[in-house]
Design a protein around this motif. Structure first.
Motif, PDB file in Angstrom:
ATOM      1  N   GLU A  84      10.915   0.079   4.518  1.00 50.13           N
ATOM      2  CA  GLU A  84      11.467   0.523   5.564  1.00 50.13           C
ATOM      3  C   GLU A  84      11.856   1.592   5.862  1.00 50.13           C
ATOM      4  O   GLU A  84      13.000   2.471   5.371  1.00 50.13           O
ATOM      5  N   GLY A  85      11.254   3.011   5.564  1.00 48.52           N
ATOM      6  CA  GLY A  85      11.069   4.236   5.767  1.00 48.52           C
ATOM      7  C   GLY A  85      10.767   4.675   4.220  1.00 48.52           C
ATOM      8  O   GLY A  85      11.466   5.644   4.033  1.00 48.52           O
ATOM      9  N   TYR A  86      11.182   3.998   3.076  1.00 43.67           N
ATOM     10  CA  TYR A  86      10.123   4.564   2.302  1.00 43.67           C
ATOM     11  C   TYR A  86       8.953   4.023   1.765  1.00 43.67           C
ATOM     12  O   TYR A  86       8.315   3.025   2.148  1.00 43.67           O
ATOM     13  N   ASN A  87       8.729   4.581   0.704  1.00 45.03           N
ATOM     14  CA  ASN A  87       7.334   4.954   0.196  1.00 45.03           C
ATOM     15  C   ASN A  87       7.286   3.834  -1.065  1.00 45.03           C
ATOM     16  O   ASN A  87       8.279   3.129  -1.890  1.00 45.03           O
ATOM     17  N   PRO A  88       6.882   2.317  -0.703  1.00 44.10           N
ATOM     18  CA  PRO A  88       6.927   0.943  -1.736  1.00 44.10           C
ATOM     19  C   PRO A  88       5.588   0.520  -2.886  1.00 44.10           C
ATOM     20  O   PRO A  88       5.173   0.085  -3.598  1.00 44.10           O
ATOM     21  N   SER A  89       6.692   1.930  -3.493  1.00 46.62           N
ATOM     22  CA  SER A  89       6.513   2.070  -4.747  1.00 46.62           C
ATOM     23  C   SER A  89       7.148   1.046  -5.932  1.00 46.62           C
ATOM     24  O   SER A  89       7.939   0.355  -6.010  1.00 46.62           O
ATOM     25  N   PHE A 147       1.547  -1.218  -0.024  1.00 44.65           N
ATOM     26  CA  PHE A 147       0.056  -0.154   0.282  1.00 44.65           C
ATOM     27  C   PHE A 147       0.977   1.335   0.203  1.00 44.65           C
ATOM     28  O   PHE A 147       2.174   0.735   0.734  1.00 44.65           O
ATOM     29  N   LEU A 148       0.354   2.364  -0.719  1.00 47.32           N
ATOM     30  CA  LEU A 148       1.211   3.840  -0.856  1.00 47.32           C
ATOM     31  C   LEU A 148       0.775   4.576   0.816  1.00 47.32           C
ATOM     32  O   LEU A 148      -0.287   4.222   1.173  1.00 47.32           O
TER      33      LEU A 148
END
Length: 125
Positions: A78-83, A15-16
């Protein structure tokens, strides 16, 4: 310039985490397809650019790692948008650690999240 491409596919979820993500802010699945294209100007002593078995093994390990997982929960995100763009970079970093043929000078990783949308991370190795 020579190039060799290997690919795999699997289902994973994400999920974004950006402001106002709309429906993409809810957990959902994608049937991801990952293509890795290795490039280099020369072949090795066996006339290979890359050992396809090594590339397939790295890709298989990667697919096993993320298959049926929620990407948001994985340490690499972790700590990133999982785009899909971030996913392409994560794959690139994991593969360059696993496949180290001296003839490979560049790697392009393309991650398809459906039939019409993909992102590529492409760099020298």
């Amino acid at each position: 310039m020579y190039s060799t491409t290997v690919s795999t596919d699997f289902v994973a979820q994400h999920f974004l985490t950006v402001p106002n993500p709309g429906p993409e802010g809810e957990p959902h699945s994608h049937h991801f397809e990952i293509e890795m294209t290795f490039r280099g100007p020369e072949l090795n002593e066996y006339d290979y650019l890359v050992d396809i078995d090594d590339a397939d093994a790295a890709l298989s390990e990667l697919a096993d790692r993320y298959r049926d997982e929620l990407l948001n929960d994985c340490p690499a995100f972790e700590g990133y948008n999982p785009s899909v763009e971030r996913f392409a970079r994560v794959v690139f970093e994991r593969v360059t650690d696993a496949v180290d043929d001296d003839t490979v000078t560049e790697l392009a990783v393309t991650v398809w999240e459906d039939d019409t949308a993909a992102a590529t991370y492409d760099a020298s190795v």
